[in-house]
Design a protein around this motif. Sequence first.
Motif, PDB file in Angstrom:
ATOM      1  N   LEU A 122     -10.209  -5.540  -0.246  1.00 37.57           N
ATOM      2  CA  LEU A 122      -8.954  -5.836   0.448  1.00 37.57           C
ATOM      3  C   LEU A 122      -8.648  -4.762   1.477  1.00 37.57           C
ATOM      4  CD1 LEU A 122      -6.372  -7.483   0.792  1.00 37.57           C
ATOM      5  CD2 LEU A 122      -5.362  -6.189  -1.101  1.00 37.57           C
ATOM      6  N   LEU A 123      -8.874  -3.492   1.143  1.00 38.01           N
ATOM      7  CA  LEU A 123      -8.607  -2.404   2.072  1.00 38.01           C
ATOM      8  C   LEU A 123      -9.506  -2.511   3.297  1.00 38.01           C
ATOM      9  CD1 LEU A 123      -7.174   0.210   2.748  1.00 38.01           C
ATOM     10  CD2 LEU A 123      -8.886   1.446   1.409  1.00 38.01           C
ATOM     11  N   LEU A 124     -10.798  -2.836   3.078  1.00 36.83           N
ATOM     12  CA  LEU A 124     -11.715  -3.003   4.212  1.00 36.83           C
ATOM     13  C   LEU A 124     -11.283  -4.161   5.091  1.00 36.83           C
ATOM     14  CD1 LEU A 124     -15.135  -2.422   2.406  1.00 36.83           C
ATOM     15  CD2 LEU A 124     -14.066  -0.940   4.118  1.00 36.83           C
ATOM     16  N   SER A 125     -10.826  -5.261   4.470  1.00 40.03           N
ATOM     17  CA  SER A 125     -10.386  -6.429   5.239  1.00 40.03           C
ATOM     18  C   SER A 125      -9.157  -6.085   6.070  1.00 40.03           C
ATOM     19  CB  SER A 125     -10.059  -7.590   4.291  1.00 40.03           C
ATOM     20  OG  SER A 125     -11.203  -7.972   3.555  1.00 40.03           O
ATOM     21  N   LEU A 126      -8.182  -5.388   5.467  1.00 41.69           N
ATOM     22  CA  LEU A 126      -6.977  -5.016   6.194  1.00 41.69           C
ATOM     23  C   LEU A 126      -7.307  -4.076   7.344  1.00 41.69           C
ATOM     24  CD1 LEU A 126      -4.429  -4.459   3.282  1.00 41.69           C
ATOM     25  CD2 LEU A 126      -4.550  -6.394   4.851  1.00 41.69           C
ATOM     26  N   THR A 127      -8.255  -3.125   7.105  1.00 39.33           N
ATOM     27  CA  THR A 127      -8.619  -2.166   8.148  1.00 39.33           C
ATOM     28  C   THR A 127      -9.243  -2.868   9.338  1.00 39.33           C
ATOM     29  OG1 THR A 127      -8.977  -0.481   6.468  1.00 39.33           O
ATOM     30  CG2 THR A 127      -9.939  -0.094   8.635  1.00 39.33           C
ATOM     31  N   SER A 128     -10.095  -3.856   9.084  1.00 36.52           N
ATOM     32  CA  SER A 128     -10.748  -4.554  10.188  1.00 36.52           C
ATOM     33  C   SER A 128      -9.751  -5.324  11.029  1.00 36.52           C
ATOM     34  CB  SER A 128     -11.834  -5.504   9.647  1.00 36.52           C
ATOM     35  OG  SER A 128     -11.246  -6.517   8.846  1.00 36.52           O
ATOM     36  N   PHE A 129      -8.757  -5.937  10.374  1.00 32.16           N
ATOM     37  CA  PHE A 129      -7.762  -6.689  11.140  1.00 32.16           C
ATOM     38  C   PHE A 129      -6.796  -5.771  11.872  1.00 32.16           C
ATOM     39  CE2 PHE A 129      -8.762 -10.207   8.089  1.00 32.16           C
ATOM     40  CZ  PHE A 129      -9.255 -11.081   9.031  1.00 32.16           C
ATOM     41  N   LEU A 130      -6.522  -4.599  11.302  1.00 35.70           N
ATOM     42  CA  LEU A 130      -5.633  -3.661  11.969  1.00 35.70           C
ATOM     43  C   LEU A 130      -6.172  -3.235  13.320  1.00 35.70           C
ATOM     44  CD1 LEU A 130      -4.472  -1.380   9.010  1.00 35.70           C
ATOM     45  CD2 LEU A 130      -3.016  -2.805  10.471  1.00 35.70           C
ATOM     46  N   ALA A 131      -7.492  -3.238  13.471  1.00 35.08           N
ATOM     47  CA  ALA A 131      -8.094  -2.869  14.752  1.00 35.08           C
ATOM     48  C   ALA A 131      -7.665  -3.816  15.854  1.00 35.08           C
ATOM     49  CB  ALA A 131      -9.615  -2.861  14.627  1.00 35.08           C
ATOM     50  N   TYR A 132      -7.306  -5.031  15.484  1.00 35.82           N
ATOM     51  CA  TYR A 132      -6.873  -6.019  16.469  1.00 35.82           C
ATOM     52  C   TYR A 132      -5.351  -6.180  16.484  1.00 35.82           C
ATOM     53  CZ  TYR A 132     -11.813  -7.223  16.568  1.00 35.82           C
ATOM     54  OH  TYR A 132     -13.179  -7.169  16.699  1.00 35.82           O
ATOM     55  N   GLY A 133      -4.635  -5.342  15.703  1.00 34.39           N
ATOM     56  CA  GLY A 133      -3.170  -5.372  15.710  1.00 34.39           C
ATOM     57  C   GLY A 133      -2.567  -6.483  14.881  1.00 34.39           C
ATOM     58  N   VAL A 167      -2.692  -8.498  10.843  1.00 32.13           N
ATOM     59  CA  VAL A 167      -3.145  -8.419   9.462  1.00 32.13           C
ATOM     60  C   VAL A 167      -2.923  -9.762   8.800  1.00 32.13           C
ATOM     61  CG1 VAL A 167      -2.772  -7.303   7.224  1.00 32.13           C
ATOM     62  CG2 VAL A 167      -2.626  -5.957   9.327  1.00 32.13           C
ATOM     63  N   GLY A 168      -3.916 -10.239   8.084  1.00 33.58           N
ATOM     64  CA  GLY A 168      -3.793 -11.500   7.372  1.00 33.58           C
ATOM     65  C   GLY A 168      -4.211 -11.365   5.936  1.00 33.58           C
ATOM     66  N   ILE A 169      -3.488 -12.032   5.037  1.00 33.95           N
ATOM     67  CA  ILE A 169      -3.859 -12.120   3.636  1.00 33.95           C
ATOM     68  C   ILE A 169      -4.114 -13.590   3.326  1.00 33.95           C
ATOM     69  CG2 ILE A 169      -3.072 -11.792   1.264  1.00 33.95           C
ATOM     70  CD1 ILE A 169      -1.494  -9.406   2.166  1.00 33.95           C
ATOM     71  N   ASN A 170      -5.289 -13.886   2.814  1.00 37.45           N
ATOM     72  CA  ASN A 170      -5.749 -15.251   2.566  1.00 37.45           C
ATOM     73  C   ASN A 170      -5.950 -16.022   3.861  1.00 37.45           C
ATOM     74  OD1 ASN A 170      -6.087 -15.159  -0.169  1.00 37.45           O
ATOM     75  ND2 ASN A 170      -4.165 -16.197  -0.687  1.00 37.45           N
ATOM     76  N   THR A 171      -6.161 -15.329   4.947  1.00 40.25           N
ATOM     77  CA  THR A 171      -6.521 -15.951   6.213  1.00 40.25           C
ATOM     78  C   THR A 171      -7.323 -14.955   7.037  1.00 40.25           C
ATOM     79  OG1 THR A 171      -5.692 -16.940   8.270  1.00 40.25           O
ATOM     80  CG2 THR A 171      -4.315 -15.254   7.246  1.00 40.25           C
ATOM     81  N   ILE A 205       0.889 -13.971   5.703  1.00 42.50           N
ATOM     82  CA  ILE A 205       0.515 -14.192   4.313  1.00 42.50           C
ATOM     83  C   ILE A 205       0.357 -15.684   4.092  1.00 42.50           C
ATOM     84  CG2 ILE A 205       1.195 -13.921   1.901  1.00 42.50           C
ATOM     85  CD1 ILE A 205       2.882 -11.541   2.723  1.00 42.50           C
ATOM     86  N   ASN A 206      -0.836 -16.085   3.726  1.00 38.94           N
ATOM     87  CA  ASN A 206      -1.102 -17.498   3.458  1.00 38.94           C
ATOM     88  C   ASN A 206      -1.014 -17.719   1.948  1.00 38.94           C
ATOM     89  OD1 ASN A 206      -1.785 -20.160   3.691  1.00 38.94           O
ATOM     90  ND2 ASN A 206      -3.981 -19.792   3.984  1.00 38.94           N
TER      91      ASN A 206
END
Length: 356
Positions: free
Chosen positions: A6-17, A19-23, A32-33
Amino acid sequence: MKNKILLLSLTSFLAYGQVGINTTTPKSTFEINGSFSTPYKLITTPSYNLLSSDQYLDYRGTSTAAWLLPAAQASPNLKGRIYEIRNESGFNIVLTPNGTEKIDISNTQLNQSNFLLPSGYYAVLKSTGNTTGSTWAATLMSNGITTSGSNGNNNADGFDTSILGYIPSKASQRLVPTSFGGSSVTELGCKKWSGTGANGHTYCAYQLGNGDPYSNGKTFYDTFIFAKQVGGYIVTLPSNAERNWVYNNILASGSGYTLLNNIWIGYNKVSYPGNSNKFTWITGEDWTIDWTTSPNSTPQSFFYTGEPNNANGTEGSCHIFSFYTSNSRQWNDVSGSATNNASINFNQVVLEFNED
């Protein structure tokens, strides 16, 4: 392992400004989906200091509550913090910001020192991030309560608390002072208009001073403040049905409380910017119209012939004539700064309450 993914997923999306959970394709900064949870707390104590761990508070106490908001200007600043407060008690909650901080309640109630949340209402409080003035902003909503108007329709037609400038209390929660403006206050009694065609409102009569018609007169503005302090509002009479009921059950001798002196009503002139002055009910209510009059349909008012006439350009408030001036108790306009009319003082008050 799940936390690391989850932390890696959040970090990757933060690079694009975003953040998605379940999407994997968030459309907003944070999406949040699925469901999410926030804390719920049931409060029964009347005195309470809101905590950083609080979010949704449900008050079920048995007395008026005094709650203190946290210091929003503290370091770190609480900008954006949200509290949801549901008042399911039978009493008010008085919410007070910390120290000299203030709270915005509406566009007519800015920089207030406290916020009264009535029974049956729900509010969202959000920290503004301001370092001066209002550090909190309030959004107030009814929690399943219909605020009825004074037109006998048992609905919210025309009644507007933003025009009145405050939220009236229930009649059962009114706070009657022992004195006001140097005059003693006596509550003569209260009655509810019920039955077919009634609005379900409660009307209370007050005597300021000892009843002498030549003393203890109060201006319209004083009376408005008195009404707000008690929790009701200066009576409004936009229909013949309501006027007749109030006259027979509140004003009259025998069947009422023998109110013979001049009495203010909540019909006042407003100077709108860029427009001419306009009379309006203090609650924003509309008149009930008599459509059978000729040549023009007319509101069901009870003004004396030729009134309101704005004599000398200074008459902006309206009242019920004293019994000594008009046996039928018709209406007249005078200056809101007047304390008497025809030497009879404004020392008797009728307040209206939307709820029991």
